[in-house]
Scaffold this motif. Structure first.
Motif, PDB file in Angstrom:
ATOM      1  N   ASP A 220      36.885  33.922  37.566  1.00  0.00           N
ATOM      2  CA  ASP A 220      37.058  35.352  37.301  1.00  0.00           C
ATOM      3  C   ASP A 220      36.284  36.182  38.331  1.00  0.00           C
ATOM      4  O   ASP A 220      36.756  37.235  38.789  1.00  0.00           O
ATOM      5  CB  ASP A 220      36.578  35.704  35.889  1.00  0.00           C
ATOM      6  CG  ASP A 220      37.507  35.192  34.802  1.00  0.00           C
ATOM      7  OD1 ASP A 220      38.656  34.794  35.123  1.00  0.00           O
ATOM      8  OD2 ASP A 220      37.086  35.164  33.625  1.00  0.00           O
ATOM      9  N   GLY A 221      35.099  35.704  38.677  1.00  0.00           N
ATOM     10  CA  GLY A 221      34.305  36.415  39.680  1.00  0.00           C
ATOM     11  C   GLY A 221      34.968  36.392  41.048  1.00  0.00           C
ATOM     12  O   GLY A 221      34.982  37.413  41.759  1.00  0.00           O
ATOM     13  N   PHE A 222      35.519  35.239  41.438  1.00  0.00           N
ATOM     14  CA  PHE A 222      36.221  35.158  42.720  1.00  0.00           C
ATOM     15  C   PHE A 222      37.403  36.133  42.740  1.00  0.00           C
ATOM     16  O   PHE A 222      37.657  36.800  43.751  1.00  0.00           O
ATOM     17  CB  PHE A 222      36.737  33.739  42.973  1.00  0.00           C
ATOM     18  CG  PHE A 222      35.681  32.669  42.982  1.00  0.00           C
ATOM     19  CD1 PHE A 222      34.355  32.961  43.269  1.00  0.00           C
ATOM     20  CD2 PHE A 222      36.014  31.350  42.690  1.00  0.00           C
ATOM     21  CE1 PHE A 222      33.387  31.972  43.268  1.00  0.00           C
ATOM     22  CE2 PHE A 222      35.059  30.352  42.690  1.00  0.00           C
ATOM     23  CZ  PHE A 222      33.742  30.656  42.972  1.00  0.00           C
ATOM     24  N   GLU A 223      38.123  36.200  41.603  1.00  0.00           N
ATOM     25  CA  GLU A 223      39.285  37.091  41.528  1.00  0.00           C
ATOM     26  C   GLU A 223      38.855  38.550  41.667  1.00  0.00           C
ATOM     27  O   GLU A 223      39.501  39.340  42.374  1.00  0.00           O
ATOM     28  CB  GLU A 223      40.014  36.879  40.206  1.00  0.00           C
ATOM     29  CG  GLU A 223      41.268  37.749  40.063  1.00  0.00           C
ATOM     30  CD  GLU A 223      41.972  37.498  38.750  1.00  0.00           C
ATOM     31  OE1 GLU A 223      43.226  37.445  38.757  1.00  0.00           O
ATOM     32  OE2 GLU A 223      41.293  37.368  37.712  1.00  0.00           O
ATOM     33  N   ARG A 224      37.767  38.913  41.004  1.00  0.00           N
ATOM     34  CA  ARG A 224      37.277  40.294  41.088  1.00  0.00           C
ATOM     35  C   ARG A 224      36.903  40.653  42.519  1.00  0.00           C
ATOM     36  O   ARG A 224      37.269  41.718  43.031  1.00  0.00           O
ATOM     37  CB  ARG A 224      36.072  40.472  40.160  1.00  0.00           C
ATOM     38  CG  ARG A 224      35.436  41.864  40.224  1.00  0.00           C
ATOM     39  CD  ARG A 224      34.316  42.000  39.206  1.00  0.00           C
ATOM     40  NE  ARG A 224      33.303  40.981  39.362  1.00  0.00           N
ATOM     41  CZ  ARG A 224      32.300  41.041  40.254  1.00  0.00           C
ATOM     42  NH1 ARG A 224      32.207  42.090  41.064  1.00  0.00           N
ATOM     43  NH2 ARG A 224      31.408  40.077  40.317  1.00  0.00           N
ATOM     44  N   LEU A 225      36.193  39.757  43.197  1.00  0.00           N
ATOM     45  CA  LEU A 225      35.797  40.021  44.583  1.00  0.00           C
ATOM     46  C   LEU A 225      37.014  40.105  45.491  1.00  0.00           C
ATOM     47  O   LEU A 225      37.067  40.926  46.419  1.00  0.00           O
ATOM     48  CB  LEU A 225      34.836  38.927  45.063  1.00  0.00           C
ATOM     49  CG  LEU A 225      33.468  38.891  44.384  1.00  0.00           C
ATOM     50  CD1 LEU A 225      32.665  37.686  44.869  1.00  0.00           C
ATOM     51  CD2 LEU A 225      32.694  40.169  44.629  1.00  0.00           C
ATOM     52  N   HIS A 226      38.003  39.243  45.239  1.00  0.00           N
ATOM     53  CA  HIS A 226      39.228  39.263  46.046  1.00  0.00           C
ATOM     54  C   HIS A 226      39.930  40.606  45.907  1.00  0.00           C
ATOM     55  O   HIS A 226      40.368  41.204  46.905  1.00  0.00           O
ATOM     56  CB  HIS A 226      40.145  38.119  45.594  1.00  0.00           C
ATOM     57  CG  HIS A 226      41.517  38.174  46.176  1.00  0.00           C
ATOM     58  ND1 HIS A 226      41.765  38.326  47.524  1.00  0.00           N
ATOM     59  CD2 HIS A 226      42.751  38.102  45.571  1.00  0.00           C
ATOM     60  CE1 HIS A 226      43.066  38.332  47.740  1.00  0.00           C
ATOM     61  NE2 HIS A 226      43.685  38.202  46.570  1.00  0.00           N
ATOM     62  N   ARG A 227      40.036  41.127  44.682  1.00  0.00           N
ATOM     63  CA  ARG A 227      40.698  42.408  44.452  1.00  0.00           C
ATOM     64  C   ARG A 227      39.939  43.559  45.084  1.00  0.00           C
ATOM     65  O   ARG A 227      40.526  44.569  45.481  1.00  0.00           O
ATOM     66  CB  ARG A 227      40.850  42.645  42.951  1.00  0.00           C
ATOM     67  CG  ARG A 227      41.892  41.748  42.284  1.00  0.00           C
ATOM     68  CD  ARG A 227      41.938  41.969  40.784  1.00  0.00           C
ATOM     69  NE  ARG A 227      43.011  41.200  40.156  1.00  0.00           N
ATOM     70  CZ  ARG A 227      43.226  41.139  38.854  1.00  0.00           C
ATOM     71  NH1 ARG A 227      42.409  41.793  38.025  1.00  0.00           N
ATOM     72  NH2 ARG A 227      44.226  40.435  38.366  1.00  0.00           N
ATOM     73  N   GLN A 228      38.616  43.404  45.191  1.00  0.00           N
ATOM     74  CA  GLN A 228      37.791  44.447  45.798  1.00  0.00           C
ATOM     75  C   GLN A 228      37.792  44.386  47.317  1.00  0.00           C
ATOM     76  O   GLN A 228      37.237  45.273  47.970  1.00  0.00           O
ATOM     77  CB  GLN A 228      36.347  44.338  45.289  1.00  0.00           C
ATOM     78  CG  GLN A 228      36.169  44.649  43.814  1.00  0.00           C
ATOM     79  CD  GLN A 228      34.757  44.372  43.329  1.00  0.00           C
ATOM     80  OE1 GLN A 228      33.932  43.809  44.059  1.00  0.00           O
ATOM     81  NE2 GLN A 228      34.463  44.779  42.097  1.00  0.00           N
ATOM     82  N   GLY A 229      38.403  43.331  47.876  1.00  0.00           N
ATOM     83  CA  GLY A 229      38.386  43.166  49.321  1.00  0.00           C
ATOM     84  C   GLY A 229      37.011  42.824  49.862  1.00  0.00           C
ATOM     85  O   GLY A 229      36.658  43.185  50.985  1.00  0.00           O
ATOM     86  N   TRP A 230      36.230  42.091  49.041  1.00  0.00           N
ATOM     87  CA  TRP A 230      34.846  41.758  49.377  1.00  0.00           C
ATOM     88  C   TRP A 230      34.770  40.911  50.640  1.00  0.00           C
ATOM     89  O   TRP A 230      35.616  40.050  50.895  1.00  0.00           O
ATOM     90  CB  TRP A 230      34.234  40.993  48.222  1.00  0.00           C
ATOM     91  CG  TRP A 230      32.800  40.570  48.394  1.00  0.00           C
ATOM     92  CD1 TRP A 230      31.697  41.230  48.004  1.00  0.00           C
ATOM     93  CD2 TRP A 230      32.339  39.335  48.966  1.00  0.00           C
ATOM     94  NE1 TRP A 230      30.552  40.508  48.298  1.00  0.00           N
ATOM     95  CE2 TRP A 230      30.929  39.345  48.902  1.00  0.00           C
ATOM     96  CE3 TRP A 230      32.978  38.237  49.542  1.00  0.00           C
ATOM     97  CZ2 TRP A 230      30.150  38.290  49.375  1.00  0.00           C
ATOM     98  CZ3 TRP A 230      32.206  37.189  50.030  1.00  0.00           C
ATOM     99  CH2 TRP A 230      30.799  37.230  49.942  1.00  0.00           C
ATOM    100  N   THR A 231      33.744  41.173  51.454  1.00  0.00           N
ATOM    101  CA  THR A 231      33.418  40.291  52.585  1.00  0.00           C
ATOM    102  C   THR A 231      31.910  40.092  52.612  1.00  0.00           C
ATOM    103  O   THR A 231      31.147  40.962  52.161  1.00  0.00           O
ATOM    104  CB  THR A 231      33.854  40.888  53.942  1.00  0.00           C
ATOM    105  OG1 THR A 231      33.007  42.022  54.255  1.00  0.00           O
ATOM    106  CG2 THR A 231      35.315  41.318  53.917  1.00  0.00           C
ATOM    107  N   SER A 232      31.501  38.962  53.161  1.00  0.00           N
ATOM    108  CA  SER A 232      30.067  38.682  53.212  1.00  0.00           C
ATOM    109  C   SER A 232      29.363  39.619  54.176  1.00  0.00           C
ATOM    110  O   SER A 232      28.150  39.818  54.086  1.00  0.00           O
ATOM    111  CB  SER A 232      29.831  37.226  53.633  1.00  0.00           C
ATOM    112  OG  SER A 232      30.362  36.980  54.930  1.00  0.00           O
TER     113      SER A 232
END
Length: 236
Positions: A220-232
């Motif tokens: 669920d956390g990976f999905e949330r970050l993916h939707r936010q366009g997260w990058t390191s």
């Protein structure tokens, strides 16, 4: 006159037969409970016959790992990436529960085997096909850690709290009272619910539930970050 039958033909020895016999032997005795000599005895051959197929015990263990990894179910077609990853990891967990020694052997390998690389490559491929960036996928794989194989190092059971040298044996209720005074939060969560008595992490934890609970939190956390366009890069 009746013709006498000759001796029964021995099944030819090959690498696959050696590896599968080794897995079966480890299932009965553990990975530390067998040797090349005991495996040769299992196969009714002299130990030297094994070295035509595996150079040494380390190579044997590598091959055993690949046999185990080969039992993991294939990726599910037409599934979203979260479901596909979840299905694959839980399949790996079922395999390792059938072979309790395998997790220690997988962790002990100094170099990944072809089977290990194929499995990890497929997991990464599912993340990437689901649209996750290479950057997020890299961190997701780190976060999953050993869980990607269906096992994890748990926090519990904690080492027993040492009693004072002059302590006298006490009733369990009294000991629990002392524990609750000094470690109230630990006792609170231990007593919060009944757990699986056969758990590998001790009474108090339903292994399968705890594993899936943490896996779902991660996915669920990976999905949330993916939707936010997260990058390191945002964290630097």
């Amino acid at each position: 006159m009746t013709r006498q039958s000759g001796p029964a033909r021995r099944t030819p020895l090959n690498r696959d037969r050696v590896l599968r016999a080794a897995v079966a032997l480890a299932d009965r005795s553990g990975s530390e409970g067998f040797s090349m000599r005991s495996l040769a005895h299992e196969l009714s051959v002299v130990p030297m016959a094994l070295y035509k197929h595996v150079a040494n015990k380390e190579q044997l263990l590598d091959g055993m790992v690949d046999v185990i990894v080969g039992e993991i179910g294939p990726p599910v077609g037409d599934a979203d990436w979260k479901s596909a990853i979840r299905h694959r990891i839980l399949s790996a967990r079922r395999v390792l529960l059938r072979h309790p020694w395998a997790s220690r052997v997988i962790e002990s390998r100094t170099s990944p085997t072809p089977g290990v690389l194929d499995y990890l490559n497929s997991i990464i491929g599912v993340f990437r096909a689901g649209g996750l960036s290479a950057d997020l996928t890299h961190h997701a794989m780190h976060a999953l850690g050993g869980r990607v194989w269906g096992f994890t190092q748990e926090l519990f059971p904690a080492p027993p709290v040492p009693a004072p040298a002059d302590a006298q044996p006490q009733a369990p209720a009294a000991m629990l009272g002392e524990m609750a005074t000094r470690y109230p939060h630990i006792v609170e969560i231990v007593l919060a619910r009944q757990h699986d008595s056969g758990s590998v992490v001790g009474q108090g934890c339903d292994d399968q539930f705890e594993f899936e609970f943490a896996l779902d939190l991660l996915l669920d956390g990976f999905e949330r970050l993916h939707r936010q366009g997260w990058t390191s890069a945002e964290r630097c």
